[in-house]
Design a protein around this motif. Structure first.
Motif, PDB file in Angstrom:
ATOM      1  N   PRO A  11       0.654  -1.134   0.041  1.00  0.00           N
ATOM      2  CA  PRO A  11      -0.169   0.032   0.504  1.00  0.00           C
ATOM      3  C   PRO A  11       0.985   1.310   0.240  1.00  0.00           C
ATOM      4  CG  PRO A  11      -0.054  -1.112   2.303  1.00  0.00           C
ATOM      5  CD  PRO A  11       0.939  -1.998   1.322  1.00  0.00           C
ATOM      6  N   TYR A  12       2.123   1.413   0.002  1.00  0.00           N
ATOM      7  CA  TYR A  12       2.830   1.999   0.425  1.00  0.00           C
ATOM      8  C   TYR A  12       3.555   2.451  -1.141  1.00  0.00           C
ATOM      9  CZ  TYR A  12       1.873   1.856   5.445  1.00  0.00           C
ATOM     10  OH  TYR A  12       1.576   1.743   6.418  1.00  0.00           O
ATOM     11  N   CYS A  13       4.262   0.870  -1.665  1.00  0.00           N
ATOM     12  CA  CYS A  13       5.210   1.448  -2.870  1.00  0.00           C
ATOM     13  C   CYS A  13       4.374   0.926  -4.123  1.00  0.00           C
ATOM     14  CB  CYS A  13       6.549   0.999  -2.874  1.00  0.00           C
ATOM     15  SG  CYS A  13       6.704  -0.220  -2.267  1.00  0.00           S
ATOM     16  N   GLY A  14       3.715   0.371  -3.444  1.00  0.00           N
ATOM     17  CA  GLY A  14       2.718  -0.623  -5.342  1.00  0.00           C
ATOM     18  C   GLY A  14       3.769  -1.536  -5.970  1.00  0.00           C
ATOM     19  N   ASP A  15       4.808  -1.723  -5.420  1.00  0.00           N
ATOM     20  CA  ASP A  15       5.556  -3.124  -5.935  1.00  0.00           C
ATOM     21  C   ASP A  15       4.706  -4.464  -4.813  1.00  0.00           C
ATOM     22  OD1 ASP A  15       8.549  -3.300  -6.563  1.00  0.00           O
ATOM     23  OD2 ASP A  15       7.887  -5.552  -5.088  1.00  0.00           O
ATOM     24  N   GLU A  16       4.955  -5.386  -6.138  1.00  0.00           N
ATOM     25  CA  GLU A  16       3.903  -6.828  -5.291  1.00  0.00           C
ATOM     26  C   GLU A  16       5.423  -7.697  -4.507  1.00  0.00           C
ATOM     27  OE1 GLU A  16       3.099  -8.161  -9.190  1.00  0.00           O
ATOM     28  OE2 GLU A  16       1.959  -6.361  -9.448  1.00  0.00           O
ATOM     29  N   ASP A  17       6.037  -7.138  -4.192  1.00  0.00           N
ATOM     30  CA  ASP A  17       7.590  -8.257  -3.331  1.00  0.00           C
ATOM     31  C   ASP A  17       6.849  -8.201  -1.766  1.00  0.00           C
ATOM     32  OD1 ASP A  17       9.257 -10.436  -3.029  1.00  0.00           O
ATOM     33  OD2 ASP A  17      10.710  -8.515  -3.392  1.00  0.00           O
ATOM     34  N   LEU A  18       5.950  -8.814  -1.912  1.00  0.00           N
ATOM     35  CA  LEU A  18       5.175  -9.384  -0.855  1.00  0.00           C
ATOM     36  C   LEU A  18       5.826 -10.229   0.414  1.00  0.00           C
ATOM     37  CD1 LEU A  18       2.370  -7.209  -0.462  1.00  0.00           C
ATOM     38  CD2 LEU A  18       3.947  -6.000  -0.040  1.00  0.00           C
ATOM     39  N   ARG A  19       5.816 -10.571   1.454  1.00  0.00           N
ATOM     40  CA  ARG A  19       6.110 -11.578   2.766  1.00  0.00           C
ATOM     41  C   ARG A  19       5.501 -11.503   4.133  1.00  0.00           C
ATOM     42  NH1 ARG A  19      12.039 -10.991   0.857  1.00  0.00           N
ATOM     43  NH2 ARG A  19      11.536 -11.794  -1.277  1.00  0.00           N
ATOM     44  N   PRO A  20       5.297 -12.958   4.470  1.00  0.00           N
ATOM     45  CA  PRO A  20       4.394 -13.041   5.194  1.00  0.00           C
ATOM     46  C   PRO A  20       5.478 -12.650   6.883  1.00  0.00           C
ATOM     47  CG  PRO A  20       3.486 -14.725   4.471  1.00  0.00           C
ATOM     48  CD  PRO A  20       4.555 -14.032   3.223  1.00  0.00           C
ATOM     49  N   ALA A  21       5.344 -11.828   7.295  1.00  0.00           N
ATOM     50  CA  ALA A  21       5.704 -11.259   8.348  1.00  0.00           C
ATOM     51  C   ALA A  21       5.994 -12.023   9.772  1.00  0.00           C
ATOM     52  CB  ALA A  21       6.342  -9.227   9.050  1.00  0.00           C
ATOM     53  N   GLU A  22       6.585 -11.935  10.956  1.00  0.00           N
ATOM     54  CA  GLU A  22       6.335 -11.948  11.928  1.00  0.00           C
ATOM     55  C   GLU A  22       6.091 -12.034  12.973  1.00  0.00           C
ATOM     56  OE1 GLU A  22      10.609 -14.266  12.571  1.00  0.00           O
ATOM     57  OE2 GLU A  22      10.400 -14.974  10.776  1.00  0.00           O
ATOM     58  N   HIS A  23       5.566 -10.471  12.340  1.00  0.00           N
ATOM     59  CA  HIS A  23       5.052 -10.196  13.823  1.00  0.00           C
ATOM     60  C   HIS A  23       3.533 -10.005  14.685  1.00  0.00           C
ATOM     61  CE1 HIS A  23       8.685  -7.224  12.812  1.00  0.00           C
ATOM     62  NE2 HIS A  23       7.896  -7.370  11.917  1.00  0.00           N
ATOM     63  N   GLY A  24       2.885 -11.376  13.776  1.00  0.00           N
ATOM     64  CA  GLY A  24       1.469 -11.593  14.058  1.00  0.00           C
ATOM     65  C   GLY A  24       0.621 -11.935  12.810  1.00  0.00           C
ATOM     66  N   HIS A  25      -0.086 -12.598  13.145  1.00  0.00           N
ATOM     67  CA  HIS A  25      -1.360 -12.488  12.064  1.00  0.00           C
ATOM     68  C   HIS A  25      -1.673 -11.403  11.186  1.00  0.00           C
ATOM     69  CE1 HIS A  25      -4.583 -14.617  10.067  1.00  0.00           C
ATOM     70  NE2 HIS A  25      -5.282 -13.716   9.977  1.00  0.00           N
ATOM     71  N   GLY A  26      -1.700 -11.388   9.996  1.00  0.00           N
ATOM     72  CA  GLY A  26      -1.959 -10.464   8.537  1.00  0.00           C
ATOM     73  C   GLY A  26      -1.008  -9.023   8.814  1.00  0.00           C
ATOM     74  N   SER A  27       0.815  -9.408   9.445  1.00  0.00           N
ATOM     75  CA  SER A  27       1.651  -8.699   8.953  1.00  0.00           C
ATOM     76  C   SER A  27       2.226  -8.637   7.786  1.00  0.00           C
ATOM     77  CB  SER A  27       2.593  -8.497  10.383  1.00  0.00           C
ATOM     78  OG  SER A  27       2.287  -8.257  11.605  1.00  0.00           O
ATOM     79  N   TRP A  28       2.316  -7.820   6.882  1.00  0.00           N
ATOM     80  CA  TRP A  28       3.085  -8.354   6.051  1.00  0.00           C
ATOM     81  C   TRP A  28       4.467  -7.736   5.825  1.00  0.00           C
ATOM     82  CZ3 TRP A  28       1.650 -12.212   2.591  1.00  0.00           C
ATOM     83  CH2 TRP A  28       0.555 -12.514   2.561  1.00  0.00           C
ATOM     84  N   GLU A  29       5.275  -7.851   5.432  1.00  0.00           N
ATOM     85  CA  GLU A  29       6.647  -7.210   5.133  1.00  0.00           C
ATOM     86  C   GLU A  29       6.995  -6.977   3.150  1.00  0.00           C
ATOM     87  OE1 GLU A  29      10.241  -9.215   6.453  1.00  0.00           O
ATOM     88  OE2 GLU A  29       9.077  -8.893   8.706  1.00  0.00           O
ATOM     89  N   CYS A  30       7.103  -5.351   2.971  1.00  0.00           N
ATOM     90  CA  CYS A  30       7.364  -5.364   1.226  1.00  0.00           C
ATOM     91  C   CYS A  30       9.120  -5.043   1.493  1.00  0.00           C
ATOM     92  CB  CYS A  30       6.810  -3.771   0.775  1.00  0.00           C
ATOM     93  SG  CYS A  30       6.950  -3.793  -0.863  1.00  0.00           S
ATOM     94  N   ALA A  31       9.951  -6.059   0.301  1.00  0.00           N
ATOM     95  CA  ALA A  31      11.521  -6.092   0.092  1.00  0.00           C
ATOM     96  C   ALA A  31      11.695  -4.597  -0.908  1.00  0.00           C
ATOM     97  CB  ALA A  31      11.696  -6.973  -0.303  1.00  0.00           C
ATOM     98  N   ALA A  32      10.694  -4.198  -1.192  1.00  0.00           N
ATOM     99  CA  ALA A  32      10.947  -2.765  -1.935  1.00  0.00           C
ATOM    100  C   ALA A  32      11.453  -1.722  -1.058  1.00  0.00           C
ATOM    101  CB  ALA A  32       9.946  -3.052  -2.749  1.00  0.00           C
ATOM    102  N   CYS A  33      10.645  -1.140  -0.218  1.00  0.00           N
ATOM    103  CA  CYS A  33      10.412   0.034   0.226  1.00  0.00           C
ATOM    104  C   CYS A  33      10.951  -0.569   2.059  1.00  0.00           C
ATOM    105  CB  CYS A  33       9.416   0.728   0.360  1.00  0.00           C
ATOM    106  SG  CYS A  33       7.577   0.184   0.939  1.00  0.00           S
ATOM    107  N   ASN A  34      10.923  -1.633   2.210  1.00  0.00           N
ATOM    108  CA  ASN A  34      11.553  -1.867   3.344  1.00  0.00           C
ATOM    109  C   ASN A  34      10.445  -1.650   4.212  1.00  0.00           C
ATOM    110  OD1 ASN A  34      13.168  -3.338   5.090  1.00  0.00           O
ATOM    111  ND2 ASN A  34      14.310  -1.638   5.627  1.00  0.00           N
ATOM    112  N   ARG A  35       9.404  -1.735   4.254  1.00  0.00           N
ATOM    113  CA  ARG A  35       7.922  -1.399   5.507  1.00  0.00           C
ATOM    114  C   ARG A  35       7.262  -2.382   5.221  1.00  0.00           C
ATOM    115  NH1 ARG A  35       6.505   3.707   2.020  1.00  0.00           N
ATOM    116  NH2 ARG A  35       7.668   5.390   2.845  1.00  0.00           N
ATOM    117  N   ALA A  36       6.944  -2.497   7.035  1.00  0.00           N
ATOM    118  CA  ALA A  36       6.079  -3.833   7.499  1.00  0.00           C
ATOM    119  C   ALA A  36       4.719  -3.353   7.282  1.00  0.00           C
ATOM    120  CB  ALA A  36       6.526  -4.299   8.752  1.00  0.00           C
ATOM    121  N   PHE A  37       3.444  -3.770   7.396  1.00  0.00           N
ATOM    122  CA  PHE A  37       1.880  -3.424   7.688  1.00  0.00           C
ATOM    123  C   PHE A  37       1.867  -4.586   8.101  1.00  0.00           C
ATOM    124  CE2 PHE A  37       2.739  -4.376   3.231  1.00  0.00           C
ATOM    125  CZ  PHE A  37       1.245  -4.676   3.079  1.00  0.00           C
ATOM    126  N   ARG A  38       0.286  -4.178   8.659  1.00  0.00           N
ATOM    127  CA  ARG A  38      -0.694  -5.407   9.518  1.00  0.00           C
ATOM    128  C   ARG A  38      -2.080  -5.253   8.203  1.00  0.00           C
ATOM    129  NH1 ARG A  38      -0.544  -5.395  15.186  1.00  0.00           N
ATOM    130  NH2 ARG A  38       1.743  -6.596  14.232  1.00  0.00           N
TER     131      ARG A  38
END
Length: 84
Positions: A11-38
């Motif tokens: 939702p921040y940079c529009g890139d498609e390189d997303l991976r599930p994060a270990e921060h809890g249910h529904g958390s994702w990490e973007c490898a392109a902009c190095n942001r985590a979101f839930r």
């Protein structure tokens, strides 16, 4: 039980390189902009709160009318009696 749908893009940079994060249910990490979101589901909206009326303009959530650009709808001739 089926798994939840995954987001298609960041939702921040529009890139498609997303991976599930270990921060809890529904958390994702973007490898392109190095942001985590839930992502989370908040609930259902009340049906009819802002439902369109047949043949009438839809009121905006802030109370503005349904005219162009959010402007109030044009007054009808009934509301302008005596101003000819």
């Amino acid at each position: 039980m089926s798994e939840r749908a995954a987001p298609f893009y960041c939702p921040y940079c529009g890139d498609e390189d997303l991976r599930p994060a270990e921060h809890g249910h529904g958390s994702w990490e973007c490898a392109a902009c190095n942001r985590a979101f839930r992502l989370s589901f908040l609930g259902l909206l009340a049906r009819g709160a802002a439902a369109p009326r047949p043949g009438g303009p839809v009121a905006e959530p802030d109370g503005r009318g349904g005219g162009p650009g959010g402007a109030p709808a044009a007054p009808t001739s009934r509301g302008r009696e005596g101003t000819r």
